[in-house]
Scaffold this motif. Structure first.
Motif, short mmCIF file in Angstrom:
data_model
loop_
_atom_site.label_atom_id
_atom_site.label_comp_id
_atom_site.label_asym_id
_atom_site.label_seq_id
_atom_site.Cartn_x
_atom_site.Cartn_y
_atom_site.Cartn_z
N TYR A 1 0.81 -1.22 0.00
CA TYR A 1 0.00 0.00 0.00
C TYR A 1 0.84 1.27 0.00
O TYR A 1 1.97 1.29 0.50
N ASP A 2 0.26 2.33 -0.49
CA ASP A 2 0.86 3.65 -0.47
C ASP A 2 0.96 4.13 0.98
O ASP A 2 0.04 3.91 1.77
N PRO A 3 2.07 4.78 1.35
CA PRO A 3 2.21 5.26 2.73
C PRO A 3 1.14 6.25 3.16
O PRO A 3 0.91 6.42 4.35
N SER A 4 0.48 6.89 2.21
CA SER A 4 -0.56 7.85 2.59
C SER A 4 -1.89 7.17 2.93
O SER A 4 -2.82 7.83 3.37
N LYS A 5 -1.97 5.86 2.74
CA LYS A 5 -3.21 5.14 3.03
C LYS A 5 -3.49 5.18 4.52
O LYS A 5 -2.60 5.06 5.33
N THR A 6 -4.74 5.30 4.85
CA THR A 6 -5.13 5.29 6.27
C THR A 6 -5.39 3.85 6.72
O THR A 6 -5.33 2.92 5.92
N ASP A 7 -5.69 3.70 7.99
CA ASP A 7 -5.97 2.37 8.53
C ASP A 7 -7.36 1.87 8.16
O ASP A 7 -7.73 0.74 8.47
N ASP A 8 -8.17 2.70 7.50
CA ASP A 8 -9.52 2.29 7.09
C ASP A 8 -9.43 1.13 6.10
O ASP A 8 -8.60 1.12 5.20
N GLY A 9 -10.26 0.15 6.28
CA GLY A 9 -10.32 -0.96 5.34
C GLY A 9 -9.18 -1.94 5.47
O GLY A 9 -8.89 -2.69 4.54
N MET A 10 -8.51 -1.98 6.60
CA MET A 10 -7.37 -2.88 6.79
C MET A 10 -7.74 -4.08 7.64
O MET A 10 -6.88 -4.72 8.22
N ASP A 11 -9.02 -4.38 7.74
CA ASP A 11 -9.50 -5.55 8.50
C ASP A 11 -8.97 -5.58 9.93
O ASP A 11 -8.52 -6.62 10.41
N GLY A 12 -9.00 -4.44 10.59
CA GLY A 12 -8.61 -4.38 11.99
C GLY A 12 -7.12 -4.21 12.23
O GLY A 12 -6.70 -4.01 13.36
N GLU A 13 -6.31 -4.30 11.21
CA GLU A 13 -4.88 -4.12 11.36
C GLU A 13 -4.52 -2.65 11.13
O GLU A 13 -5.22 -1.94 10.41
N THR A 14 -3.42 -2.22 11.72
CA THR A 14 -2.95 -0.87 11.44
C THR A 14 -2.13 -0.90 10.15
O THR A 14 -1.65 -1.96 9.71
N TYR A 15 -1.97 0.27 9.58
CA TYR A 15 -1.15 0.38 8.36
C TYR A 15 0.25 -0.17 8.63
O TYR A 15 0.80 -0.91 7.82
N GLN A 16 0.81 0.18 9.76
CA GLN A 16 2.17 -0.27 10.09
C GLN A 16 2.24 -1.79 10.14
O GLN A 16 3.19 -2.39 9.63
N GLU A 17 1.25 -2.44 10.73
CA GLU A 17 1.25 -3.91 10.80
C GLU A 17 1.19 -4.52 9.41
O GLU A 17 1.90 -5.49 9.11
N VAL A 18 0.36 -3.95 8.55
CA VAL A 18 0.23 -4.46 7.18
C VAL A 18 1.54 -4.29 6.42
O VAL A 18 2.01 -5.22 5.76
N ILE A 19 2.14 -3.12 6.50
CA ILE A 19 3.39 -2.85 5.79
C ILE A 19 4.51 -3.75 6.31
O ILE A 19 5.27 -4.33 5.53
N GLU A 20 4.60 -3.90 7.62
CA GLU A 20 5.64 -4.78 8.18
C GLU A 20 5.47 -6.21 7.68
O GLU A 20 6.44 -6.88 7.32
N ARG A 21 4.23 -6.68 7.65
CA ARG A 21 3.98 -8.04 7.16
C ARG A 21 4.36 -8.16 5.68
O ARG A 21 4.99 -9.12 5.27
N ASP A 22 3.98 -7.16 4.88
CA ASP A 22 4.30 -7.19 3.46
C ASP A 22 5.80 -7.18 3.21
O ASP A 22 6.32 -7.93 2.38
N ILE A 23 6.52 -6.34 3.94
CA ILE A 23 7.98 -6.28 3.78
C ILE A 23 8.63 -7.57 4.22
O ILE A 23 9.52 -8.10 3.54
N ASN A 24 8.19 -8.14 5.34
CA ASN A 24 8.75 -9.42 5.79
C ASN A 24 8.48 -10.52 4.76
O ASN A 24 9.35 -11.36 4.51
N LEU A 25 7.29 -10.52 4.17
CA LEU A 25 6.98 -11.49 3.12
C LEU A 25 7.90 -11.30 1.92
O LEU A 25 8.42 -12.27 1.37
N ALA A 26 8.15 -10.05 1.55
CA ALA A 26 9.01 -9.76 0.40
C ALA A 26 10.44 -10.22 0.63
O ALA A 26 11.12 -10.63 -0.31
#
Length: 90
Positions: free
Chosen positions: A63-88
């Motif tokens: 996701y773009d860093p300007s994305k808000t936490d809305d629509g992240m299924d209860g996760e924060t943007y930071q949690e989603v990005i950390e998971r995506d980077i770890n997966l990468a």
């Protein structure tokens, strides 16, 4: 706007020869995936490594860093990005 700087970004990526490129958001994914798919959106390609022969590199979209936490299924943007980077990085 991205069209204006794309030649510079393209030559920089080719010069650096990264094994992995993380594209933050739809505009970044369109730039590095070079519109090779009808849908280059971050939502479509998020978490899926795509090999880009021109760069001899994989691209991972998140996701773009300007994305808000809305629509992240209860996760924060930071949690989603950390998971995506770890997966990468796996």
């Amino acid at each position: 706007m991205i069209e204006n700087c794309h030649p510079y970004v393209d030559s920089t990526i080719k010069g650096l020869k990264p094994k992995l490129i993380i594209a933050f958001g739809g505009e970044a994914s369109k730039a590095v995936l070079k519109n090779r798919f009808s849908d280059c959106s971050a939502g479509r390609w998020r978490g899926i490594p795509v090999f880009v022969p021109e760069y001899n590199s994989y691209v991972m979209v998140t996701y773009d860093p300007s994305k808000t936490d809305d629509g992240m299924d209860g996760e924060t943007y930071q949690e989603v990005i950390e998971r995506d980077i770890n997966l990468a990085l796996k």
